[in-house]
Motif scaffolding. Structure first.
Motif, PDB file in Angstrom:
ATOM      1  N   ALA A   1      61.578 -20.986 -59.067  1.00  0.00           N
ATOM      2  CA  ALA A   1      61.816 -19.693 -59.731  1.00  0.00           C
ATOM      3  C   ALA A   1      62.990 -19.797 -60.704  1.00  0.00           C
ATOM      4  N   LEU A   2      64.029 -20.516 -60.308  1.00  0.00           N
ATOM      5  CA  LEU A   2      65.210 -20.657 -61.179  1.00  0.00           C
ATOM      6  C   LEU A   2      64.896 -21.509 -62.413  1.00  0.00           C
ATOM      7  N   ARG A   3      64.111 -22.557 -62.183  1.00  0.00           N
ATOM      8  CA  ARG A   3      63.762 -23.417 -63.334  1.00  0.00           C
ATOM      9  C   ARG A   3      62.837 -22.708 -64.313  1.00  0.00           C
ATOM     10  N   ALA A   4      62.154 -21.691 -63.813  1.00  0.00           N
ATOM     11  CA  ALA A   4      61.245 -20.938 -64.694  1.00  0.00           C
ATOM     12  C   ALA A   4      62.001 -19.956 -65.594  1.00  0.00           C
ATOM     13  N   LEU A   5      63.272 -19.729 -65.275  1.00  0.00           N
ATOM     14  CA  LEU A   5      64.073 -18.825 -66.130  1.00  0.00           C
ATOM     15  C   LEU A   5      64.237 -19.453 -67.517  1.00  0.00           C
ATOM     16  N   PRO A   6      64.225 -18.623 -68.556  1.00  0.00           N
ATOM     17  CA  PRO A   6      64.375 -19.193 -69.902  1.00  0.00           C
ATOM     18  C   PRO A   6      65.779 -19.737 -70.130  1.00  0.00           C
ATOM     19  N   THR A   7      65.882 -20.742 -70.994  1.00  0.00           N
ATOM     20  CA  THR A   7      67.204 -21.248 -71.363  1.00  0.00           C
ATOM     21  C   THR A   7      67.853 -20.259 -72.321  1.00  0.00           C
TER      22      THR A   7
ATOM     23  N   GLY B   1      68.512 -13.484 -42.654  1.00  0.00           N
ATOM     24  CA  GLY B   1      67.263 -12.825 -42.352  1.00  0.00           C
ATOM     25  C   GLY B   1      66.103 -13.772 -42.160  1.00  0.00           C
ATOM     26  N   ASP B   2      64.968 -13.338 -42.554  1.00  0.00           N
ATOM     27  CA  ASP B   2      63.733 -14.101 -42.368  1.00  0.00           C
ATOM     28  C   ASP B   2      63.690 -15.248 -43.390  1.00  0.00           C
ATOM     29  N   GLU B   3      63.768 -16.495 -42.870  1.00  0.00           N
ATOM     30  CA  GLU B   3      63.837 -17.645 -43.768  1.00  0.00           C
ATOM     31  C   GLU B   3      62.555 -17.866 -44.553  1.00  0.00           C
ATOM     32  N   THR B   4      61.488 -17.338 -44.045  1.00  0.00           N
ATOM     33  CA  THR B   4      60.226 -17.591 -44.737  1.00  0.00           C
ATOM     34  C   THR B   4      59.995 -16.620 -45.883  1.00  0.00           C
ATOM     35  N   SER B   5      60.749 -15.512 -45.913  1.00  0.00           N
ATOM     36  CA  SER B   5      60.530 -14.551 -46.992  1.00  0.00           C
ATOM     37  C   SER B   5      61.149 -15.082 -48.268  1.00  0.00           C
ATOM     38  N   ALA B   6      60.469 -14.924 -49.356  1.00  0.00           N
ATOM     39  CA  ALA B   6      60.951 -15.441 -50.631  1.00  0.00           C
ATOM     40  C   ALA B   6      60.710 -14.412 -51.716  1.00  0.00           C
ATOM     41  N   PRO B   7      61.597 -13.427 -51.806  1.00  0.00           N
ATOM     42  CA  PRO B   7      61.389 -12.342 -52.762  1.00  0.00           C
ATOM     43  C   PRO B   7      61.412 -12.805 -54.209  1.00  0.00           C
ATOM     44  N   TRP B   8      62.068 -13.973 -54.515  1.00  0.00           N
ATOM     45  CA  TRP B   8      62.118 -14.458 -55.901  1.00  0.00           C
ATOM     46  C   TRP B   8      60.762 -14.842 -56.438  1.00  0.00           C
ATOM     47  N   THR B   9      59.798 -15.060 -55.490  1.00  0.00           N
ATOM     48  CA  THR B   9      58.453 -15.384 -55.976  1.00  0.00           C
ATOM     49  C   THR B   9      57.771 -14.140 -56.549  1.00  0.00           C
ATOM     50  N   GLN B  10      58.256 -12.976 -56.106  1.00  0.00           N
ATOM     51  CA  GLN B  10      57.672 -11.721 -56.596  1.00  0.00           C
ATOM     52  C   GLN B  10      58.456 -11.149 -57.787  1.00  0.00           C
ATOM     53  N   ALA B  11      59.725 -11.561 -57.873  1.00  0.00           N
ATOM     54  CA  ALA B  11      60.588 -10.945 -58.894  1.00  0.00           C
ATOM     55  C   ALA B  11      60.301 -11.514 -60.275  1.00  0.00           C
ATOM     56  N   ASP B  12      60.455 -10.671 -61.295  1.00  0.00           N
ATOM     57  CA  ASP B  12      60.319 -11.197 -62.658  1.00  0.00           C
ATOM     58  C   ASP B  12      61.614 -11.895 -63.064  1.00  0.00           C
TER      59      ASP B  12
ATOM     60  N   ALA C   1      63.812 -11.425 -65.447  1.00  0.00           N
ATOM     61  CA  ALA C   1      64.991 -10.600 -65.747  1.00  0.00           C
ATOM     62  C   ALA C   1      65.688 -10.151 -64.469  1.00  0.00           C
ATOM     63  N   THR C   2      64.879  -9.792 -63.452  1.00  0.00           N
ATOM     64  CA  THR C   2      65.457  -9.331 -62.184  1.00  0.00           C
ATOM     65  C   THR C   2      66.183 -10.474 -61.483  1.00  0.00           C
ATOM     66  N   LEU C   3      65.546 -11.641 -61.475  1.00  0.00           N
ATOM     67  CA  LEU C   3      66.159 -12.805 -60.840  1.00  0.00           C
ATOM     68  C   LEU C   3      67.452 -13.182 -61.576  1.00  0.00           C
ATOM     69  N   ASP C   4      67.389 -13.121 -62.899  1.00  0.00           N
ATOM     70  CA  ASP C   4      68.561 -13.441 -63.721  1.00  0.00           C
ATOM     71  C   ASP C   4      69.721 -12.505 -63.382  1.00  0.00           C
ATOM     72  N   ARG C   5      69.389 -11.220 -63.251  1.00  0.00           N
ATOM     73  CA  ARG C   5      70.403 -10.209 -62.947  1.00  0.00           C
ATOM     74  C   ARG C   5      70.996 -10.443 -61.552  1.00  0.00           C
TER      75      ARG C   5
ATOM     76  N   ARG D   1      68.299 -13.172 -51.724  1.00  0.00           N
ATOM     77  CA  ARG D   1      67.182 -12.526 -51.020  1.00  0.00           C
ATOM     78  C   ARG D   1      67.470 -11.040 -50.814  1.00  0.00           C
ATOM     79  N   ALA D   2      68.677 -10.787 -50.401  1.00  0.00           N
ATOM     80  CA  ALA D   2      69.062  -9.398 -50.143  1.00  0.00           C
ATOM     81  C   ALA D   2      69.059  -8.574 -51.435  1.00  0.00           C
ATOM     82  N   LEU D   3      69.519  -9.193 -52.512  1.00  0.00           N
ATOM     83  CA  LEU D   3      69.564  -8.490 -53.794  1.00  0.00           C
ATOM     84  C   LEU D   3      68.174  -8.200 -54.347  1.00  0.00           C
ATOM     85  N   LEU D   4      67.246  -9.110 -54.041  1.00  0.00           N
ATOM     86  CA  LEU D   4      65.905  -8.976 -54.621  1.00  0.00           C
ATOM     87  C   LEU D   4      64.946  -8.185 -53.741  1.00  0.00           C
ATOM     88  N   ASP D   5      65.257  -8.127 -52.444  1.00  0.00           N
ATOM     89  CA  ASP D   5      64.331  -7.473 -51.523  1.00  0.00           C
ATOM     90  C   ASP D   5      64.846  -6.084 -51.166  1.00  0.00           C
TER      91      ASP D   5
END
Lengths: 205, 193
Positions: free
Chosen positions: A15-21, B107-118, B120-124, B173-177
């Protein structure tokens, strides 16, 4: 670390690598280029230094040649002998020094320096054809000296020149440098002419 | 194997021209690595101005020292190390204050909210992490450094690197979920830090 946690980490990495540069604001390259480009005056120095070194080396060689090979009463056959060349070489060196020293110590300083300047200039004029062409290094050094003489002339032309005597002294020194430069080449040309004519040069003992 | 943004091919002839001091060659290298280097600095420092300064200083050092590049490692790795050192130096000078870490937040190690986040959200969310934590995450996940390598670069222990990675992952995880209860609390803590 569990397998499940590792899978989670790997997913985060993807997911991090998919972020744009990102790119910086402004033109960073222009700032860098200005710091990386060599300054203009450095190029000027890089030319002037070899020319100065060549001139110094030539003066040293000329001095040695004059000291060990010049005849005591040398004259240059086939050319207009000037007072500069008619004198013995060692006497000439003494005369050059004396002319400057005398000029420094007496009230007739300025006149003596001006006379010396005229004398050297006349000799340079008379031997111009025989002394050319100069080799590349000599030519560069001669050009530098001529430029410096030009600067002195500009300063001398300025009205109410307070350091007139110092300027004339500098002019004489520069002309002497130029004379020494031309002199070695002039002698080589004369030697070559004499050898080709089948008789010994008057300059070789 | 993680692929770094820096992993770009540089022709040997271009390096030789740069070694000879050709400005045009420097520019070509700069253009190639401008974005990867700036991105690395930005992710680590979280400040566009500081990242820009890092890019400038690292590139200047690289070009001034290009004669020292021996060719026993890829050119991009050599360049990345210079950029990394510059960013770490700035990071050390900041003395980030880390917020207290609550292990329960993993929390739950198997949950991966970054796979759902776009993106911009992950960047933030990423930008809301403390700089040191974010740097460890980035170096580990994106640039592919190991914990011993990160520990050595930062002058810390391997445990420190591992704990920063765990903390950072939990916070992200907490920030995204939105289902995690203490998100707002965490956001505040992260922003303050």
């Amino acid at each position: 670390m569990s397998d499940e946690y590792s899978r989670s980490e790997l997913t985060l990495g993807a997911a991090l690598r998919a972020l744009p540069t990102a790119s910086p604001n402004g033109d960073v390259w222009s700032e860098l280029a200005a710091k990386l480009a060599p300054p203009v005056h450095a190029r000027r120095v890089s030319f002037a230094m070899p020319a100065a070194i060549a001139a110094c080396a030539l003066l040293a060689v000329t001095f040695v040649l004059m000291r060990y090979h010049a005849p005591s009463t040398a004259t240059v056959a086939g050319t207009s002998p000037s007072s500069v060349l008619n004198a013995t070489t060692e006497t000439q060196n003494v005369n050059v020094a004396n002319a400057t020293n005398v000029a420094n110590d007496t009230n007739g300083n300025l006149a003596a320096l001006q006379a010396r300047s005229r004398e050297l200039e006349q000799w340079l004029h008379e031997t111009a054809d025989a002394a050319t062409p100069l080799p590349g290094n000599d030519l560069a050094a001669a050009g530098e000296i001529e430029s410096l003489i030009g600067i002195v002339d500009v300063e001398l032309a300025a009205p109410k020149q307070r350091d007139e005597e110092k300027l004339w002294q500098r002019r004489v020194h520069l002309l002497e440098d130029l004379t020494a430069l031309r002199y070695s080449n002039y002698r080589l040309a004369e030697s070559s002419t004499a050898a080709n004519a089948g008789h010994p040069s008057t300059w070789i003992n | 194997m993680t692929s770094s943004f820096f992993d770009l091919e540089v022709p040997q002839s271009l390096i030789e021209r740069a070694r000879a001091g050709e400005l045009r060659a420097f520019e070509q290298i700069y253009r190639r690595f401008e974005r990867p280097m700036y991105t690395l600095a930005l992710r680590m420092l979280g400040d566009p101005e500081a990242a820009r300064d890092t890019l400038h200083d690292a590139m200047l050092k690289a070009f001034q020292r290009i004669g020292q590049y021996r060719g026993d490692a890829p050119f991009w790795a050599w360049l990345r190390q210079i950029a990394l050192n510059e960013a770490l130096m700035r990071l050390r000078n900041r003395r980030d204050v880390e917020a207290d870490f609550d292990p329960d937040l993993i929390g739950d190690e198997t949950s991966a909210p970054w796979t759902q986040a776009d993106g911009a959200t992950l960047d933030r969310a990423l930008s809301n992490l403390p700089a040191t934590t974010r740097s460890v995450i980035w170096l580990y996940h994106v640039e592919g450094y190991s914990h011993p390598e990160i520990a050595e670069m930062m002058g810390k222990t391997i445990s420190f690197s591992k704990s920063q990675l765990a903390r950072g992952t939990a916070r992200l995880r907490a920030l995204l979920d939105p289902t995690v209860e203490s998100v707002s609390c965490l956001m505040n803590t992260a922003v303050l830090s």
